[in-house]
Design an enzyme around this catalytic site. Structure first.
Site, short mmCIF file in Angstrom:
data_model
loop_
_atom_site.label_atom_id
_atom_site.label_comp_id
_atom_site.label_asym_id
_atom_site.label_seq_id
_atom_site.Cartn_x
_atom_site.Cartn_y
_atom_site.Cartn_z
N HIS A 1 0.82 -1.21 0.00
CA HIS A 1 0.00 0.00 0.00
C HIS A 1 0.86 1.26 0.00
O HIS A 1 0.39 2.34 0.35
CB HIS A 1 -0.91 0.01 1.24
CG HIS A 1 -1.78 -1.19 1.37
ND1 HIS A 1 -2.65 -1.56 0.39
CD2 HIS A 1 -1.89 -2.12 2.35
CE1 HIS A 1 -3.29 -2.67 0.77
NE2 HIS A 1 -2.83 -3.02 1.95
N HIS B 1 -7.06 -4.63 -1.43
CA HIS B 1 -6.34 -5.88 -1.68
C HIS B 1 -6.97 -6.62 -2.84
O HIS B 1 -6.74 -7.81 -3.03
CB HIS B 1 -6.38 -6.78 -0.45
CG HIS B 1 -6.07 -6.08 0.82
ND1 HIS B 1 -7.04 -5.50 1.60
CD2 HIS B 1 -4.89 -5.84 1.43
CE1 HIS B 1 -6.48 -4.93 2.66
NE2 HIS B 1 -5.18 -5.12 2.57
#
Lengths: 329, 329
Positions: free
Chosen positions: B54, B216
């Site tokens: 991330h 995700h």
């Protein structure tokens, strides 16, 4: 073509509107694709620009300590002279204006023509041409080497010099010193797609990369099979360091630039190897930038820029900046 | 899989090395995947983290005015409690530590377990759980709403409160106020590829997008045909504003977050529409962030986060910050 856009012909217009909404320190010249500082201070003016599609370059670098104006052409297309001319007039404070031009034939011609128009108005204009890309001599749109992400160092350092109150000759001198001491090279994993074209600019096989890619998808030196990050990084660094006169105890700045679709995770893995290579040669890294600075729309890939520092360049590199894309305290 | 990496199993290790080489204000706890400030000051400690992939979240937000420590799990995998426990111990200055956790079952469990270990050592630990994503209630890895890019506002504002010397209860209070007032939603054009998996996490047809995607690659609300940027933006904004109690004259902050492979040009086109929508409702935009803040590796897509401000939140949002990924004067 899978892009989050409205009309391919309106991407630059709508992007500029989005930038101005986001960043109140930047304003748009009414009727022009030119972004200037909201407050232009009494100093030498710095104007850069080029085709759009390289965001945050160049509008993202308009602000304190960097540029005063940035001109946005159509995607991958030089801005017209009238646009550049307006930018020059808007930022001039009777101390002259420096044009920072990446070395592409269209940009050089149009910025020069704009400079002549402004000089006819009595504005003093000087120019520097950035040609940091060591990949190829001459290319699709270039005589000589291309200008790529090393240009950010020219914006930063010449910007700091102008901010400090230097005169036009001195700002130009320091910009040329940066250009003499910065070398870059990139590679691509995957093509970009120009919105108005609607299909990828080139194609690479599943396991193939292009070494020395240009920031508009222009050919690099060759294509080869995808190797490891360390191998690719070593290959680019060999060529960059070969063209840059650095040796033990020298100090450099590093810029790892994503081309648009490359995750920061990969850019940091690249930086690890760059740092290891420099350390092994006892070259000191004074400052490192890792981010998307000069992109090629949605291209997958990256470039490395290395700037050899001296005391003057280092001090100016570390000076404060406050722009949409680069803030330094 | 076309990525600039060495060994898929070493991406987090090598990335952390690359981050530390680039940013001297951040240091790594020896033997752990934990980044902490080089200088920990006498104040309440803030620790966040989660799976890697991330970036720049969360290590990029370690620094003055934001986090004190960030824990990096494997890609898209919660860090283990021992790693979080080390981060808590490293940043504690006897004023207690606040854990900022995104609402994923693994993260919540592991951060809570780490908190208990630290409390057994006599460290006071509190937690907040960010659940800003309005797309889905419950999901692949979540009970309740997911935590996504609105978390950056929690880091920024709770970080500023801690920096100002507030005590743990007060820092927690303001973090919870942010959580109560921030809502986000995203969409994907194209899947990401987890390095150790080697193939895309999901597939979309050439003209298909996923609305409400997770960071995700978890499913969103539905798939549909690609529409214009304005239509997609309106759709996400409708859902966000529906869940956020804002009305005329209210003031908000906006965060347009790229998921990794989306050009800044497109993020600004999205921001144009966000700004127009808010203006049409007479909601004032106090501050706008447009960049990659919480990505999903090389996913194509973006998210919008809207934070409703009051006087306290606004002042803290505008406070200085100095981290690798966010610098404010």
């Amino acid at each position: 073509m899978k892009k989050i856009i409205n009309d391919p012909d309106q991407v630059v217009e709508e992007m500029l509107q989005g930038i101005v909404f986001a960043h109140p320190t930047v304003r748009r010249l009414p009727g022009y694709n030119v972004l200037v500082r909201e407050v232009i201070s009494q100093k030498v003016g710095l104007v850069s620009g080029g085709g759009s599609g390289h965001e945050p370059a160049h509008g993202g670098f308009v602000g304190k300590g960097m540029l005063d104006g940035a001109v946005a052409g159509s995607v991958f297309t030089s801005p017209t002279p009238d646009q550049v001319y307006e930018a020059i007039k808007a930022v001039d404070q009777k101390k002259g204006v420096l044009l920072i031009i990446k070395n592409y034939t269209g940009d050089v011609l149009n910025f020069e023509m704009a400079g002549e128009l402004a000089e006819a108005d009595g504005i003093r204009v000087e120019k520097v041409i950035v040609n940091d890309d060591v990949a190829v001599e001459n290319s699709t749109w270039t005589t000589g080497r291309r200008g790529i992400a090393g240009t950010i160092f020219v914006h930063k350092i010449a910007g700091a010099k102008a901010e400090a109150g230097a005169d036009l000759d001195d700002v130009k001198r320091v910009a040329e010193k940066v250009i003499d001491n910065v070398r870059s090279m990139g590679m691509a994993l995957a093509s970009c797609t120009v919105p108005a074209v609607g299909k990828p600019s080139f194609s690479l096989d599943e396991n193939q990369v292009e070494i020395g890619i240009g920031i508009h998808g222009e050919p690099g030196t060759h294509r080869e099979a995808l190797k490891t990050a360390d191998e690719i990084t070593s290959q680019l660094m060999d060529k960059i360091l070969n063209e840059l006169n650095v040796s033990q105890k020298d100090e450099v700045a590093v810029l790892i630039n994503g081309l648009g679709a490359t995750p920061l995770m990969e850019l940091y893995i690249i930086n690890r190897k760059v740092s290891q290579i420099l350390t092994s040669k006892e070259i000191r890294v004074a400052k490192t930038y890792v981010n998307n600075y000069m992109t090629a729309l949605d291209m997958g890939g990256f470039s490395i820029s290395i700037l050899k520092l001296d005391t003057e360049l280092k001090e100016l590199l570390f000076a404060p900046a406050d722009t949409p894309a680069l803030v330094q305290n």
